[in-house]
Design a protein around this motif. Structure first.
Motif, mmCIF file in Angstrom:
data_model
loop_
_atom_site.group_PDB
_atom_site.id
_atom_site.type_symbol
_atom_site.label_atom_id
_atom_site.label_comp_id
_atom_site.label_asym_id
_atom_site.label_seq_id
_atom_site.Cartn_x
_atom_site.Cartn_y
_atom_site.Cartn_z
ATOM 1 N N CYS A 16 0.849 -1.197 0.000
ATOM 2 C CA CYS A 16 0.000 0.000 0.000
ATOM 3 C C CYS A 16 0.883 1.244 0.000
ATOM 4 O O CYS A 16 1.874 1.322 0.739
ATOM 5 C CB CYS A 16 -0.918 0.000 1.215
ATOM 6 S SG CYS A 16 -1.931 1.483 1.371
ATOM 7 N N CYS A 19 0.338 3.072 3.941
ATOM 8 C CA CYS A 19 0.871 2.501 5.182
ATOM 9 C C CYS A 19 2.051 1.571 4.944
ATOM 10 O O CYS A 19 2.765 1.207 5.889
ATOM 11 C CB CYS A 19 -0.228 1.756 5.937
ATOM 12 S SG CYS A 19 -0.873 0.302 5.074
ATOM 13 N N LEU A 23 -0.947 -6.033 0.777
ATOM 14 C CA LEU A 23 -2.343 -6.434 0.709
ATOM 15 C C LEU A 23 -2.535 -7.331 -0.505
ATOM 16 O O LEU A 23 -1.793 -7.251 -1.491
ATOM 17 C CB LEU A 23 -3.261 -5.208 0.588
ATOM 18 C CG LEU A 23 -3.207 -4.172 1.701
ATOM 19 C CD1 LEU A 23 -4.051 -2.959 1.328
ATOM 20 C CD2 LEU A 23 -3.706 -4.761 3.010
ATOM 21 N N THR A 37 -3.572 1.366 -3.125
ATOM 22 C CA THR A 37 -4.012 1.506 -1.737
ATOM 23 C C THR A 37 -5.109 0.494 -1.466
ATOM 24 O O THR A 37 -5.604 -0.197 -2.381
ATOM 25 C CB THR A 37 -4.543 2.924 -1.450
ATOM 26 O OG1 THR A 37 -5.754 3.130 -2.201
ATOM 27 C CG2 THR A 37 -3.529 3.988 -1.825
ATOM 28 N N CYS A 38 -5.522 0.418 -0.218
ATOM 29 C CA CYS A 38 -6.568 -0.528 0.156
ATOM 30 C C CYS A 38 -7.925 -0.150 -0.420
ATOM 31 O O CYS A 38 -8.855 -0.967 -0.391
ATOM 32 C CB CYS A 38 -6.666 -0.634 1.682
ATOM 33 S SG CYS A 38 -7.083 0.927 2.500
ATOM 34 N N GLN A 39 -8.071 1.085 -0.939
ATOM 35 C CA GLN A 39 -9.328 1.523 -1.518
ATOM 36 C C GLN A 39 -9.355 1.385 -3.036
ATOM 37 O O GLN A 39 -10.328 1.806 -3.668
ATOM 38 C CB GLN A 39 -9.598 2.976 -1.126
ATOM 39 C CG GLN A 39 -9.766 3.189 0.358
ATOM 40 C CD GLN A 39 -10.873 2.320 0.947
ATOM 41 O OE1 GLN A 39 -12.002 2.315 0.448
ATOM 42 N NE2 GLN A 39 -10.556 1.587 2.008
ATOM 43 N N VAL A 45 -9.783 -6.764 0.615
ATOM 44 C CA VAL A 45 -9.703 -6.507 2.062
ATOM 45 C C VAL A 45 -10.765 -7.299 2.794
ATOM 46 O O VAL A 45 -11.259 -6.894 3.850
ATOM 47 C CB VAL A 45 -9.850 -4.998 2.347
ATOM 48 C CG1 VAL A 45 -8.660 -4.227 1.841
ATOM 49 C CG2 VAL A 45 -11.139 -4.450 1.751
ATOM 50 N N TYR A 49 -8.536 -4.879 7.348
ATOM 51 C CA TYR A 49 -7.412 -4.001 7.091
ATOM 52 C C TYR A 49 -6.219 -4.396 7.954
ATOM 53 O O TYR A 49 -6.384 -4.919 9.071
ATOM 54 C CB TYR A 49 -7.786 -2.549 7.382
ATOM 55 C CG TYR A 49 -8.891 -2.010 6.516
ATOM 56 C CD1 TYR A 49 -8.710 -1.825 5.154
ATOM 57 C CD2 TYR A 49 -10.136 -1.692 7.056
ATOM 58 C CE1 TYR A 49 -9.721 -1.331 4.351
ATOM 59 C CE2 TYR A 49 -11.163 -1.201 6.262
ATOM 60 C CZ TYR A 49 -10.941 -1.028 4.906
ATOM 61 O OH TYR A 49 -11.945 -0.552 4.109
ATOM 62 N N CYS A 53 -2.930 0.159 9.052
ATOM 63 C CA CYS A 53 -3.728 0.923 8.092
ATOM 64 C C CYS A 53 -4.219 2.220 8.727
ATOM 65 O O CYS A 53 -4.637 2.247 9.893
ATOM 66 C CB CYS A 53 -4.907 0.089 7.598
ATOM 67 S SG CYS A 53 -5.925 0.926 6.358
ATOM 68 N N PHE A 56 -7.761 1.968 9.970
ATOM 69 C CA PHE A 56 -7.885 1.259 11.229
ATOM 70 C C PHE A 56 -7.519 2.173 12.396
ATOM 71 O O PHE A 56 -8.115 2.108 13.474
ATOM 72 C CB PHE A 56 -6.988 0.017 11.210
ATOM 73 C CG PHE A 56 -7.106 -0.824 12.450
ATOM 74 C CD1 PHE A 56 -8.177 -1.687 12.618
ATOM 75 C CD2 PHE A 56 -6.152 -0.751 13.449
ATOM 76 C CE1 PHE A 56 -8.292 -2.455 13.769
ATOM 77 C CE2 PHE A 56 -6.255 -1.512 14.602
ATOM 78 C CZ PHE A 56 -7.334 -2.376 14.763
ATOM 79 N N GLU A 60 -11.924 4.513 10.549
ATOM 80 C CA GLU A 60 -12.470 4.538 9.192
ATOM 81 C C GLU A 60 -13.065 5.907 8.856
ATOM 82 O O GLU A 60 -14.223 6.033 8.469
ATOM 83 C CB GLU A 60 -13.504 3.429 8.987
ATOM 84 C CG GLU A 60 -12.926 2.042 9.130
ATOM 85 C CD GLU A 60 -13.887 0.973 8.664
ATOM 86 O OE1 GLU A 60 -14.859 1.327 7.969
ATOM 87 O OE2 GLU A 60 -13.662 -0.203 8.977
ATOM 88 N N LYS A 65 -10.710 7.698 3.925
ATOM 89 C CA LYS A 65 -11.080 6.667 2.950
ATOM 90 C C LYS A 65 -11.138 7.248 1.538
ATOM 91 O O LYS A 65 -10.627 6.656 0.585
ATOM 92 C CB LYS A 65 -12.427 6.052 3.331
ATOM 93 C CG LYS A 65 -12.882 4.956 2.378
ATOM 94 C CD LYS A 65 -14.200 4.342 2.843
ATOM 95 C CE LYS A 65 -14.017 3.562 4.119
ATOM 96 N NZ LYS A 65 -15.248 2.841 4.504
#
Length: 469
Positions: A16, A19, A23, A37-39, A45, A49, A53, A56, A60, A65
């Motif tokens: 990511c 962070c 992932l 990224t995680c999004q 996910v 997370y 993150c 986290f 959130e 986000k």
């Protein structure tokens, strides 16, 4: 049931960009040249997370986000021309995620970012975040922040540190006033200090300090009235600019008692200015006819709002579709905004607004959503910027928005379109008291009906003698 075409169950590990944790992502993510990224759409996910993150850590946050989602969005570019711009936007978003997390950043954070990036980069990077569209936004315009600090740097480069420190302290003083307004619930247009006004003021002072240093004065202690008058004569300085310079002298005297006192008012040594441009009857009719024939609907609507109803450009461009209601009797649009007096518009303006709404419904924002809120959509907070709107008004009418609005004020007072009074003009239309007095003293003809000079003078005297309360 077979999976959709192009879908693959294979997964890869990818770090990511925010962070640094690895992932799982769909295998096609390896083909994308963007920040992951995680999004991102390809991120998996489902297992939750990672512990580091940012989502986290900050429960959130919706702003965080959207920032993480926007990082992947803005860096997905295929042309080399957009690569540098995309990287700069991602850098601003990354700074927001790591330093702000949620809500509106502070002025210090904005100044830090604008020292490295342009206002267009910062605006475009933060536009997808939810806080950007809140009703009470403290810093709704960023374009003047960097030039204000740039004036200090220019004075420091062309004169000395002492004069530059004076100007920097004067700016910090106004920022403290601004913070006082925020602490007491004053936001947006009610803010006691506006960036645009401060920028104009600081720019004039910076020019003066550079000139003073070029004349051999390293401080303001020997730059008294004679030096000030010489600058006024040589540079043909407007009285309003001289007044701002005198205010700067007053502020410096609070800490440096030997700096001379410069007394100056906005009118220039007590002389009243007669500058109040307004259109006469023939000019108003020509402007009105030109506006009606103008092919561009947004410029036509904005110009009619200024000429017929004395609407400020800032208020016109912020009109929302929810502010328009159909009048039952005439079928025309009625503008009804919170805190203002509702009024039914003329047929020409109603038709122009219909066309503007049709254009707004076809408008698509950069983030891919349809426009559903503003009548005049644009990239500036969701609606057109004031400078762009002013240019369209000039193209539609041949005159500036200020001249059209002053003409409307005079016409409203003389023609009796509304119940005119100082309170109505000042509180509902937002007209300043000097402008009201100048409008009352205007003689000649108006758009609605000719007024004799004697009758106008009688109205003026009766109006000034009346008690507003």
């Amino acid at each position: 049931m077979s999976p959709p075409r192009g879908y693959s169950p294979n997964r890869i590990l990818k770090a990511c960009a925010a962070c640094g944790e690895c992932l799982y992502a769909r295998s096609q993510e390896a083909m994308y040249k963007r920040s992951f990224t995680c999004q991102a759409r390809t991120a998996d996910v489902s297992a939750g997370y990672p512990s580091k993150c940012w989502l986290f850590q900050y429960a959130e946050s919706s702003d965080t986000k959207e920032a993480l989602r926007a990082i992947s969005h803005v860096t997905q570019r295929h042309s080399r021309k957009d690569l540098e711009t995309a990287e700069r936007r991602a850098e601003v978003l990354m700074a927001y995620v790591r330093e702000i997390h949620s809500g509106e950043p502070s002025l210090a954070w904005y100044r830090k970012q604008l020292a490295r990036h342009t206002a267009q980069i910062v605006n475009a990077a933060l536009a997808p975040l939810p806080y950007w569209h809140t009703e009470h936004l403290k810093f709704f315009s960023l374009k003047s922040i960097a030039p204000i600090d740039g004036c200090v740097d220019r004075v420091r480069e062309r004169s000395n540190d002492h004069l530059a420190d004076l100007l920097a302290g004067y700016i910090e003083y106004h920022y403290e006033l601004m913070q006082f307004g925020f602490d007491n619930g004053l936001y947006g247009k009610s803010n006691p200090v506006k960036f645009s006004t401060l920028h104009q003021r600081v720019y004039k002072i910076a020019n003066y300090l550079e000139w003073v240093f070029a004349e051999g004065h390293e401080t303001l202690q020997h730059a008294g009235r004679m030096v000030f008058d010489e600058y006024m004569t040589e540079k043909a300085v407007h009285p309003s600019a001289a007044y701002q310079l005198s205010r700067f002298y007053d502020w410096v005297r609070k800490t440096q008692r030997f700096v001379p006192r410069i007394r100056y008012n906005r009118r220039g040594k007590g002389k009243h200015r007669d500058e109040f441009p307004v259109l006469k009857l023939g000019e108003s009719q020509e402007a009105y006819a030109r506006i009606i024939e103008h092919p561009e609907s947004q410029g036509r609507a904005l110009a009619l709002l200024a000429l017929l109803y004395a609407q400020r450009t800032e208020d016109s461009i912020a009109l929302k579709q929810s502010d328009l209601q159909r009048d039952v009797d005439s079928g025309l649009w009625k503008i009804e905004r919170p805190g203002t007096e509702p009024f039914v518009v003329e047929p020409e303006l109603s038709n122009a607004l219909d066309q503007c709404i049709a254009l707004a419904q076809e408008h698509v924002r950069r983030i891919g959503t349809k426009e559903t809120e503003y009548i005049f959509p644009g990239r500036n907070r969701g609606h057109l910027g004031a400078e762009v709107a002013s240019q369209r008004i000039v193209r539609a009418s041949g005159h500036s928005a200020n001249i059209l609005r002053r003409t409307a004020i005079v016409n409203m007072y003389r023609g009796g379109q509304k119940t005119m009074g100082t309170v109505v003009l000042r509180d509902i239309l937002g007209v300043s008291s000097p402008t009201i007095h100048q409008a009352i003293k205007m003689t000649g003809e108006s758009v609605n009906a000719p007024t004799a000079i004697e009758e106008a003078e009688a109205l003026r005297k009766a109006f000034l003698e009346a008690d507003d309360d």
